[in-house]
Design a protein around this motif. Structure first.
Motif, PDB file in Angstrom:
ATOM      1  N   MET A 142       0.824  -1.209   0.000  1.00 11.98           N
ATOM      2  CA  MET A 142       0.000   0.000   0.000  1.00 11.98           C
ATOM      3  C   MET A 142       0.864   1.269   0.000  1.00 11.98           C
ATOM      4  O   MET A 142       0.464   2.292  -0.501  1.00 11.98           O
ATOM      5  CB  MET A 142      -0.893   0.033   1.256  1.00 11.98           C
ATOM      6  N   ASP A 143       2.018   1.171   0.591  1.00  8.62           N
ATOM      7  CA  ASP A 143       2.815   2.381   0.812  1.00  8.62           C
ATOM      8  C   ASP A 143       3.599   2.763  -0.440  1.00  8.62           C
ATOM      9  O   ASP A 143       4.834   2.804  -0.448  1.00  8.62           O
ATOM     10  CB  ASP A 143       3.759   2.147   1.990  1.00  8.62           C
ATOM     11  N   GLU A 144       2.868   3.025  -1.513  1.00 12.49           N
ATOM     12  CA  GLU A 144       3.500   3.386  -2.787  1.00 12.49           C
ATOM     13  C   GLU A 144       2.643   4.397  -3.519  1.00 12.49           C
ATOM     14  O   GLU A 144       1.490   4.619  -3.172  1.00 12.49           O
ATOM     15  CB  GLU A 144       3.656   2.129  -3.673  1.00 12.49           C
ATOM     16  N   GLU A 145       3.211   4.967  -4.560  1.00 10.05           N
ATOM     17  CA  GLU A 145       2.466   5.902  -5.413  1.00 10.05           C
ATOM     18  C   GLU A 145       2.076   5.164  -6.688  1.00 10.05           C
ATOM     19  O   GLU A 145       2.902   4.478  -7.307  1.00 10.05           O
ATOM     20  CB  GLU A 145       3.355   7.112  -5.755  1.00 10.05           C
ATOM     21  N   TYR A 146       0.794   5.281  -7.073  1.00  9.95           N
ATOM     22  CA  TYR A 146       0.287   4.622  -8.288  1.00  9.95           C
ATOM     23  C   TYR A 146      -0.252   5.673  -9.254  1.00  9.95           C
ATOM     24  O   TYR A 146      -0.710   6.739  -8.827  1.00  9.95           O
ATOM     25  CB  TYR A 146      -0.825   3.625  -7.937  1.00  9.95           C
ATOM     26  N   ASP A 147      -0.232   5.339 -10.559  1.00  9.87           N
ATOM     27  CA  ASP A 147      -0.853   6.245 -11.541  1.00  9.87           C
ATOM     28  C   ASP A 147      -2.366   6.253 -11.363  1.00  9.87           C
ATOM     29  O   ASP A 147      -3.007   7.300 -11.447  1.00  9.87           O
ATOM     30  CB  ASP A 147      -0.505   5.798 -12.973  1.00  9.87           C
ATOM     31  N   VAL A 148      -2.928   5.052 -11.147  1.00 10.81           N
ATOM     32  CA  VAL A 148      -4.390   4.911 -10.986  1.00 10.81           C
ATOM     33  C   VAL A 148      -4.658   3.841  -9.929  1.00 10.81           C
ATOM     34  O   VAL A 148      -3.995   2.800  -9.911  1.00 10.81           O
ATOM     35  CB  VAL A 148      -5.071   4.472 -12.312  1.00 10.81           C
ATOM     36  N   ILE A 149      -5.629   4.108  -9.050  1.00 14.65           N
ATOM     37  CA  ILE A 149      -6.135   3.051  -8.162  1.00 14.65           C
ATOM     38  C   ILE A 149      -7.564   2.742  -8.580  1.00 14.65           C
ATOM     39  O   ILE A 149      -8.381   3.657  -8.758  1.00 14.65           O
ATOM     40  CB  ILE A 149      -6.086   3.461  -6.678  1.00 14.65           C
ATOM     41  N   VAL A 150      -7.849   1.456  -8.779  1.00  9.48           N
ATOM     42  CA  VAL A 150      -9.181   1.009  -9.204  1.00  9.48           C
ATOM     43  C   VAL A 150      -9.835   0.296  -8.027  1.00  9.48           C
ATOM     44  O   VAL A 150      -9.237  -0.592  -7.417  1.00  9.48           O
ATOM     45  CB  VAL A 150      -9.081   0.052 -10.421  1.00  9.48           C
ATOM     46  N   LEU A 151     -11.067   0.688  -7.694  1.00  5.35           N
ATOM     47  CA  LEU A 151     -11.798   0.081  -6.576  1.00  5.35           C
ATOM     48  C   LEU A 151     -12.985  -0.722  -7.101  1.00  5.35           C
ATOM     49  O   LEU A 151     -13.814  -0.202  -7.845  1.00  5.35           O
ATOM     50  CB  LEU A 151     -12.298   1.164  -5.605  1.00  5.35           C
ATOM     51  N   LEU A 200      -6.930  -2.296 -19.549  1.00  2.00           N
ATOM     52  CA  LEU A 200      -6.555  -1.333 -20.596  1.00  2.00           C
ATOM     53  C   LEU A 200      -5.475  -0.374 -20.116  1.00  2.00           C
ATOM     54  O   LEU A 200      -4.525  -0.063 -20.834  1.00  2.00           O
ATOM     55  CB  LEU A 200      -7.791  -0.535 -21.042  1.00  2.00           C
ATOM     56  N   LEU A 201      -5.619   0.113 -18.872  1.00  2.00           N
ATOM     57  CA  LEU A 201      -4.653   1.091 -18.341  1.00  2.00           C
ATOM     58  C   LEU A 201      -3.298   0.434 -18.097  1.00  2.00           C
ATOM     59  O   LEU A 201      -2.250   1.057 -18.295  1.00  2.00           O
ATOM     60  CB  LEU A 201      -5.204   1.716 -17.052  1.00  2.00           C
ATOM     61  N   SER A 202      -3.317  -0.845 -17.702  1.00  2.00           N
ATOM     62  CA  SER A 202      -2.048  -1.568 -17.497  1.00  2.00           C
ATOM     63  C   SER A 202      -1.337  -1.787 -18.830  1.00  2.00           C
ATOM     64  O   SER A 202      -0.111  -1.658 -18.927  1.00  2.00           O
ATOM     65  CB  SER A 202      -2.298  -2.917 -16.815  1.00  2.00           C
ATOM     66  N   VAL A 203      -2.115  -2.107 -19.865  1.00  2.00           N
ATOM     67  CA  VAL A 203      -1.534  -2.279 -21.204  1.00  2.00           C
ATOM     68  C   VAL A 203      -0.889  -0.966 -21.665  1.00  2.00           C
ATOM     69  O   VAL A 203       0.120  -0.959 -22.367  1.00  2.00           O
ATOM     70  CB  VAL A 203      -2.615  -2.751 -22.216  1.00  2.00           C
ATOM     71  N   ASP A 204      -1.479   0.164 -21.221  1.00  2.00           N
ATOM     72  CA  ASP A 204      -0.896   1.486 -21.532  1.00  2.00           C
ATOM     73  C   ASP A 204       0.326   1.802 -20.673  1.00  2.00           C
ATOM     74  O   ASP A 204       0.830   2.922 -20.689  1.00  2.00           O
ATOM     75  CB  ASP A 204      -1.952   2.583 -21.305  1.00  2.00           C
ATOM     76  N   ARG A 205       0.766   0.809 -19.886  1.00  2.00           N
ATOM     77  CA  ARG A 205       1.975   0.929 -19.041  1.00  2.00           C
ATOM     78  C   ARG A 205       1.774   1.887 -17.870  1.00  2.00           C
ATOM     79  O   ARG A 205       2.749   2.441 -17.339  1.00  2.00           O
ATOM     80  CB  ARG A 205       3.199   1.367 -19.865  1.00  2.00           C
ATOM     81  N   LEU A 206       0.533   2.096 -17.447  1.00  2.00           N
ATOM     82  CA  LEU A 206       0.303   2.862 -16.223  1.00  2.00           C
ATOM     83  C   LEU A 206       0.462   1.923 -15.032  1.00  2.00           C
ATOM     84  O   LEU A 206       0.187   0.721 -15.124  1.00  2.00           O
ATOM     85  CB  LEU A 206      -1.105   3.468 -16.220  1.00  2.00           C
ATOM     86  N   LEU A 228      -4.741 -10.078 -17.228  1.00  2.00           N
ATOM     87  CA  LEU A 228      -4.060  -9.201 -18.191  1.00  2.00           C
ATOM     88  C   LEU A 228      -3.331  -8.066 -17.457  1.00  2.00           C
ATOM     89  O   LEU A 228      -2.162  -7.782 -17.720  1.00  2.00           O
ATOM     90  CB  LEU A 228      -5.091  -8.609 -19.159  1.00  2.00           C
ATOM     91  N   SER A 229      -4.050  -7.428 -16.523  1.00  2.00           N
ATOM     92  CA  SER A 229      -3.463  -6.319 -15.767  1.00  2.00           C
ATOM     93  C   SER A 229      -2.230  -6.786 -15.004  1.00  2.00           C
ATOM     94  O   SER A 229      -1.191  -6.112 -14.990  1.00  2.00           O
ATOM     95  CB  SER A 229      -4.502  -5.751 -14.788  1.00  2.00           C
ATOM     96  N   ALA A 230      -2.337  -7.980 -14.390  1.00  2.00           N
ATOM     97  CA  ALA A 230      -1.205  -8.520 -13.619  1.00  2.00           C
ATOM     98  C   ALA A 230       0.009  -8.781 -14.526  1.00  2.00           C
ATOM     99  O   ALA A 230       1.154  -8.517 -14.138  1.00  2.00           O
ATOM    100  CB  ALA A 230      -1.626  -9.802 -12.905  1.00  2.00           C
ATOM    101  N   VAL A 231      -0.260  -9.277 -15.747  1.00  2.00           N
ATOM    102  CA  VAL A 231       0.834  -9.538 -16.701  1.00  2.00           C
ATOM    103  C   VAL A 231       1.604  -8.252 -16.993  1.00  2.00           C
ATOM    104  O   VAL A 231       2.820  -8.257 -17.158  1.00  2.00           O
ATOM    105  CB  VAL A 231       0.271 -10.153 -18.018  1.00  2.00           C
TER     106      VAL A 231
END
Length: 444
Positions: A1-10, A22-28, A241-244
């Motif tokens: 949890m103690d990190e900075e992310y481009d996007v958090i999805v709930l 889709l956002l992970s494929v965009d390398r976010l 996909l996101s995990a990959v």
């Protein structure tokens, strides 16, 4: 949890999982959290024991229904248009390698108290028992016009500018009667009410062409496909996909609270005393109750049966649309059925759903026209839920909230919401010009 992310999805509902993929494929850098210990959120698929726990407070379904593990019952049942946007998203992200699909047997419409197969081509129009002989000829001319229509080629326009001509005027040009208009608008173009009649005809013609192209794609009895083992497979496939692509997943995270700075912009998400930092949050309405409003209610019957729906050519998977006008309602009703042929029930068992927008104080009674088409039912569960949509200004708070799922039994509205959210989050339009032959539906 103690990190900075481009996007958090709930939330791991289908929309949220597609977006995190889709956002992970965009390398976010994406963190995806859910309060539940399973994927799917409201769009999960349940086995029989889970179904009984949810609706009957019991974990003892009757043995006559067969093994619990053989059931995958969608909470939000929807078919996919074979050439539609969701299939394009699956191919674009290569998620097809995690899933197997099978074509859906039948597409039907309810007219004058009976079920008819939806005719989608000029040849089917001539054969259809939906229309009288003269109406068949008029419908055939209309179908040929739509099949030949090419936006870039004025020679196919018959002197009409469909970006200006209303759909009502287009139908009048071919002399179509009200019943024909009803099934074309609601079961082919998949409009949910009649507002489209006063709008430019181009959108309806595009929807019509999508239906016909999807139908031709697998040469089946319908334009739809559906994943083996139910829709619960979809959120998990996008999560994979996101995990990959480096996405991080955390299930069973209770009390996820979105944190805002003094300017009202997202700064992170807190759970169990820890805060993950981000400038953008994507979530379903349940994670941002103060930023959504209730816009309606959906009622759905989930029925377990030992036979296919009568008058559908013994189809093991089928959609029936009941247009609002046929029922004297303001909104359409949808019947969806699938079975052991898609591995969602034991051999010989069928799962049928009847769903619609609630219009009265007695939602269950509203489903009667759809339920009366099913024949005998072994077990029935009723689900009623509120529909929400966001009211916040995402440009000010960076909080991107999906809309609740509507009662439609196809994915068109779901994907429109996802693609619009993707554009708001990233500032770009998703390129879905893909090679559709890259995906196939299993014959068996």
């Amino acid at each position: 949890m103690d990190e900075e992310y481009d996007v958090i999805v709930l939330g791991t509902g289908l929309k949220e999982c597609i977006l995190s993929g889709l956002l992970s494929v965009d390398r976010l850098k994406v963190l995806h959290m859910d309060r539940n210990d399973y994927y799917g959120g409201e769009s999960a698929s349940l086995n029989l024991v889970q179904l009984y726990q949810k609706f009957r407070n019991s974990d003892k379904p009757p043995p006559s229904l067969g093994p619990s593990r053989d059931y995958n019952v969608d909470m939000i049942p929807k078919f996919m248009m074979a050439n539609g946007q969701l299939v394009r998203v699956l191919i674009h992200t290569d998620v097809t390698k995690y899933l197997a699909f099978k074509a859906v047997d039948g597409s039907f419409v309810y007219t004058k108290g009976k079920i008819y197969k939806v005719p989608a081509t000029d040849v089917e129009a001539i054969k259809s028992t939906l229309m009288g002989i003269f109406e068949k000829r008029r419908a055939r001319k209309f179908f040929i016009y739509v099949q030949d229509y090419n936006e870039a080629d004025p020679r196919t326009h018959d002197g009409m500018d469909l970006s200006r001509v209303t759909t009502k005027e287009l139908f009048a040009h071919f002399g179509l009667d009200d019943n024909t208009i009803d099934f074309i608008g609601h079961s082919l173009a998949l409009h949910r009410d009649d507002r489209y009649l006063s709008e430019p005809a181009l959108e309806t013609v595009k929807r019509f062409k999508l239906y016909a192209e999807s139908l031709a794609r697998f040469q089946g009895g319908s334009p739809y496909i559906y994943p083996l083992y139910g829709l619960g497979e979809l959120p998990q496939a996008f999560a994979r996909l996101s995990a990959v692509y480096g996405g991080t997943y955390m299930l069973q995270k209770p009390d996820c609270t979105i944190e805002f700075d003094e300017e009202g912009k997202v700064r992170g998400v807190t759970s169990e005393g820890e805060t993950a930092r981000t400038k953008k949050v994507v979530c379903d309405p349940s994670y941002a109750r103060n930023k959504v409003r209730k816009v309606g209610k959906v009622v759905r019957a989930i029925c377990i049966m030992s036979h296919p729906i009568p008058n559908t050519n013994d189809s093991s998977s089928v959609q029936v649309i009941l247009p609002q006008k046929q029922l004297g309602r303001r909104s359409d009703m949808y019947v969806f059925c699938c079975s052991y042929s898609h591995n969602v029930a034991p051999k010989g068992k069928f799962i049928a759903f009847v769903s619609t927008e609630v219009e009265t104080s007695e939602p269950e009674k509203e489903l009667q026209p759809g339920l009366s088409l099913l024949g005998p039912v072994d077990e029935m569960f009723i689900d009623v839920y509120d529909r929400f949509e966001p009211v916040n200004d995402w440009t000010l708070d960076n909080c991107f909230i999906s809309k609740s799922y509507d009662p439609t039994t196809h994915f068109e509205t779901t994907v429109q919401d996802v693609l619009a959210m993707y554009t708001r989050i990233t500032g770009k339009v998703l390129d879905l010009s893909v090679d559709l032959s890259a995906a196939s539906a299993a014959d068996e």
